[in-house]
Design an enzyme around this catalytic site. Structure first.
Site, PDB file in Angstrom:
ATOM      1  N   GLY A  10       0.839  -1.215   0.000  1.00  0.00           N
ATOM      2  CA  GLY A  10       0.000   0.000   0.000  1.00  0.00           C
ATOM      3  C   GLY A  10       0.863   1.250   0.000  1.00  0.00           C
ATOM      4  N   GLY A  11       2.047   1.124  -0.572  1.00  0.00           N
ATOM      5  CA  GLY A  11       3.058   2.189  -0.511  1.00  0.00           C
ATOM      6  C   GLY A  11       2.698   3.460  -1.269  1.00  0.00           C
TER       7      GLY A  11
ATOM      8  N   GLY B  39      -0.173   4.916  -0.993  1.00  0.00           N
ATOM      9  CA  GLY B  39      -1.302   5.551  -0.308  1.00  0.00           C
ATOM     10  C   GLY B  39      -0.916   6.803   0.462  1.00  0.00           C
TER      11      GLY B  39
ATOM     12  CG  LEU C 220       0.426   6.066   7.071  1.00  0.00           C
ATOM     13  CD1 LEU C 220       0.827   7.384   7.731  1.00  0.00           C
ATOM     14  CD2 LEU C 220      -0.186   5.140   8.101  1.00  0.00           C
ATOM     15  N   GLY C 221       0.969   5.330   3.257  1.00  0.00           N
ATOM     16  CA  GLY C 221       1.976   4.404   2.742  1.00  0.00           C
ATOM     17  C   GLY C 221       3.190   5.114   2.155  1.00  0.00           C
TER      18      GLY C 221
ATOM     19  CE  LYS D 102      -7.972  -0.009  10.426  1.00  0.00           C
ATOM     20  NZ  LYS D 102      -7.610   1.381  10.729  1.00  0.00           N
TER      21      LYS D 102
ATOM     22  CG  HIS E  94     -14.723   6.128  12.444  1.00  0.00           C
ATOM     23  ND1 HIS E  94     -13.975   5.762  11.355  1.00  0.00           N
ATOM     24  CD2 HIS E  94     -15.402   5.010  12.808  1.00  0.00           C
ATOM     25  CE1 HIS E  94     -14.200   4.483  11.071  1.00  0.00           C
ATOM     26  NE2 HIS E  94     -15.056   4.013  11.934  1.00  0.00           N
TER      27      HIS E  94
HETATM   28  P1  NDP Z   1      -5.371   4.982   1.063  1.00  0.00           P
HETATM   29  O1  NDP Z   1      -6.837   5.174   0.795  1.00  0.00           O
HETATM   30  O2  NDP Z   1      -4.463   6.099   0.712  1.00  0.00           O
HETATM   31  O3  NDP Z   1      -4.940   3.635   0.327  1.00  0.00           O
HETATM   32  C1  NDP Z   1      -3.709   3.034   0.603  1.00  0.00           C
HETATM   33  C2  NDP Z   1      -3.329   2.018  -0.429  1.00  0.00           C
HETATM   34  O4  NDP Z   1      -4.163   0.863  -0.354  1.00  0.00           O
HETATM   35  C3  NDP Z   1      -3.491   2.419  -1.881  1.00  0.00           C
HETATM   36  O5  NDP Z   1      -2.581   3.394  -2.281  1.00  0.00           O
HETATM   37  C4  NDP Z   1      -3.285   1.071  -2.552  1.00  0.00           C
HETATM   38  O6  NDP Z   1      -1.891   0.804  -2.580  1.00  0.00           O
HETATM   39  C5  NDP Z   1      -3.926   0.116  -1.548  1.00  0.00           C
HETATM   40  N1  NDP Z   1      -5.202  -0.355  -2.089  1.00  0.00           N
HETATM   41  C6  NDP Z   1      -6.315   0.355  -2.343  1.00  0.00           C
HETATM   42  N2  NDP Z   1      -7.260  -0.426  -2.910  1.00  0.00           N
HETATM   43  C7  NDP Z   1      -6.724  -1.656  -3.016  1.00  0.00           C
HETATM   44  C8  NDP Z   1      -7.181  -2.894  -3.537  1.00  0.00           C
HETATM   45  N3  NDP Z   1      -8.399  -3.019  -4.067  1.00  0.00           N
HETATM   46  N4  NDP Z   1      -6.350  -3.945  -3.477  1.00  0.00           N
HETATM   47  C9  NDP Z   1      -5.123  -3.831  -2.950  1.00  0.00           C
HETATM   48  N5  NDP Z   1      -4.623  -2.675  -2.457  1.00  0.00           N
HETATM   49  C10 NDP Z   1      -5.415  -1.620  -2.504  1.00  0.00           C
HETATM   50  O7  NDP Z   1      -5.178   4.578   2.613  1.00  0.00           O
HETATM   51  P2  NDP Z   1      -4.918   5.537   3.844  1.00  0.00           P
HETATM   52  O8  NDP Z   1      -3.483   5.954   3.850  1.00  0.00           O
HETATM   53  O9  NDP Z   1      -5.990   6.569   3.869  1.00  0.00           O
HETATM   54  O10 NDP Z   1      -5.190   4.549   5.054  1.00  0.00           O
HETATM   55  C11 NDP Z   1      -4.188   3.701   5.592  1.00  0.00           C
HETATM   56  C12 NDP Z   1      -4.587   3.286   7.018  1.00  0.00           C
HETATM   57  O11 NDP Z   1      -4.691   4.443   7.848  1.00  0.00           O
HETATM   58  C13 NDP Z   1      -5.929   2.559   7.136  1.00  0.00           C
HETATM   59  O12 NDP Z   1      -5.818   1.511   8.066  1.00  0.00           O
HETATM   60  C14 NDP Z   1      -6.873   3.604   7.667  1.00  0.00           C
HETATM   61  O13 NDP Z   1      -7.939   3.085   8.424  1.00  0.00           O
HETATM   62  C15 NDP Z   1      -5.947   4.471   8.521  1.00  0.00           C
HETATM   63  N6  NDP Z   1      -6.373   5.870   8.609  1.00  0.00           N
HETATM   64  C16 NDP Z   1      -6.419   6.495   9.825  1.00  0.00           C
HETATM   65  C17 NDP Z   1      -6.825   7.818   9.929  1.00  0.00           C
HETATM   66  C18 NDP Z   1      -6.810   8.501  11.246  1.00  0.00           C
HETATM   67  O14 NDP Z   1      -7.228   9.665  11.349  1.00  0.00           O
HETATM   68  N7  NDP Z   1      -6.303   7.864  12.272  1.00  0.00           N
HETATM   69  C19 NDP Z   1      -7.234   8.588   8.758  1.00  0.00           C
HETATM   70  C20 NDP Z   1      -7.080   7.872   7.518  1.00  0.00           C
HETATM   71  C21 NDP Z   1      -6.675   6.554   7.466  1.00  0.00           C
HETATM   72  P3  NDP Z   1      -1.084   0.296  -3.883  1.00  0.00           P
HETATM   73  O15 NDP Z   1      -1.893   0.685  -5.075  1.00  0.00           O
HETATM   74  O16 NDP Z   1       0.231   0.980  -3.759  1.00  0.00           O
HETATM   75  O17 NDP Z   1      -0.983  -1.181  -3.735  1.00  0.00           O
END
Ligand code: NDP
Length: 313
Positions: free
Chosen positions: A11-12, A14, A16-17, A139, A271
């Site tokens: 998920g790099g 993303g 956060l990634g 989770k 949330h």
């Molecule tokens: P993103 O929505 O930015 O997605 C992260 C990555 O997930 C994507 O870039 C992609 O990576 C991968 N992904 C998306 N769809 C698919 C799929 N169908 N199959 C496989 N991989 C997929 O994530 P966030 O950074 O927003 O969230 C990351 C974590 O942080 C989550 O657990 C979320 O709950 C948490 N979070 C917490 C928040 C807070 O305020 N505490 C706020 C937002 C998020 P790639 O294409 O590179 O494989």
């Protein structure tokens, strides 16, 4: 000195990634990033992956639909960090991680797995409200699979991403602070905890080779960033040199207006409810199964809420 672990970020690309990739490289880890076949001609993602490569990361082609490709990917490293999506208004793929858990189990070499958590500690949310509880339930499903497979882990409870909560003065649906008006959730006095997303990544990478965080939950609670909504607003008012007009939405009004929203928005609103009306992030002491990141790593100069908010001026 012990060798630094090799890291695979899943998920790099993303929100956060990409910060995890950057922090892993910055802290001197040999860093691998999963390149999912399915992203195809998504030019932004491909360019981002290429920029990681230019910065020294290695790209690993794999797919969640191809078990062996995941096994091969995790065999390259010591530590796997997953930041797959988990926000309904963007995308929610938390349970896909079960495939990653299967791969890590089969590969047998991974010394630590950090699943996609980075928010509220789901173990504390067994009484959370529908429909948002799904985030925590999913989770927990992943946690149980990790623990049943005997995979060593660290869970990172990062509290509020600053970009959402400080950016919007803790108002759902906003990520830029108004210079005129703010709506307080209730009396706006419940404490929450806000963390710069780059700091979340820095602390996360710090934990991976640390025996103190093995099989533990690490909570990120930078002391200067434990603030109520009112205190966040005060910081902003000081920065802009002006008081905002304030109104307030009661718990009851908040919950009844939620029903008019679509499913994904309702998830987010519940949330916010737990954070801003119930104070679920800051109303407990960290127990035996937990550690606090800013205490473990005092050398990290984290970004204060005030400094974070200067970007909105
Ligand atoms: P993103 O929505 O930015 O997605 C992260 C990555 O997930 C994507 O870039 C992609 O990576 C991968 N992904 C998306 N769809 C698919 C799929 N169908 N199959 C496989 N991989 C997929 O994530 P966030 O950074 O927003 O969230 C990351 C974590 O942080 C989550 O657990 C979320 O709950 C948490 N979070 C917490 C928040 C807070 O305020 N505490 C706020 C937002 C998020 P790639 O294409 O590179 O494989």
């Amino acid at each position: 000195m012990a060798m630094k672990s090799k890291v695979l970020v899943v998920g790099g690309t993303g929100y956060l990634g990409k910060r995890l990739v950057k922090a892993s490289l910055a802290q001197g880890h040999e860093t691998y990033v999963l390149h999912r076949e399915e992203i195809g001609v998504d030019i932004d993602k491909v360019q981002m992956l290429l920029s990681f490569k230019q910065q020294g990361a290695r790209l690993v082609p794999a797919s969640f639909s191809d078990h062996q490709s995941l096994v091969n990917a995790v065999k390259l490293v010591d530590v796997v960090i997953c930041a797959i999506s988990g926000v309904h208004i963007r995308s929610h793929q938390i349970l896909l991680q079960l495939k990653l858990v299967d791969a890590i189990k089969e590969a047998g070499n991974v010394k630590r797995f950090l699943p996609s958590e980075f928010g509220t500690d789901p173990a504390r949310m067994e009484n959370a409200m529908e429909p948002g509880r799904l985030t925590f339930d999913d989770k927990m499903v992943v946690r149980r699979a990790i623990q049943e497979a005997g995979i060593p882990f660290t869970y990172v409870s990062a509290n509020c991403f600053a970009g959402y909560f400080l950016g919007g003065l803790c108002q759902p649906g906003y990520i830029l602070p108004s210079r005129d008006h703010v709506r307080l959730l209730g009396d706006g006095d419940q404490k929450a905890i806000y963390v710069d997303e780059d700091d979340i990544a820095t602390y996360t990478i710090k934990t991976i080779d640390d025996p103190r965080t093995l099989n533990k939950t690490v909570y990120i609670r930078p002391p200067k960033n434990i603030l109520s909504q009112r205190e966040v607003v005060q910081i902003w008012e000081k920065l802009i040199g002006k008081e905002l007009l304030k109104s307030s939405i009661s718990k009851e009004e908040f919950l009844s207006s939620m029903k008019e929203q679509n499913y994904a928005e309702q998830v987010g609103l519940t949330h916010y409810y737990h954070v801003c009306y119930e104070g679920c992030l800051a109303n407990f002491e960290i127990g035996d199964g937990g550690e606090e990141a800013s205490k473990l790593y005092p050398e990290v100069k984290y970004t204060s809420a005030e400094d974070y908010m200067k970007r909105y001026l």
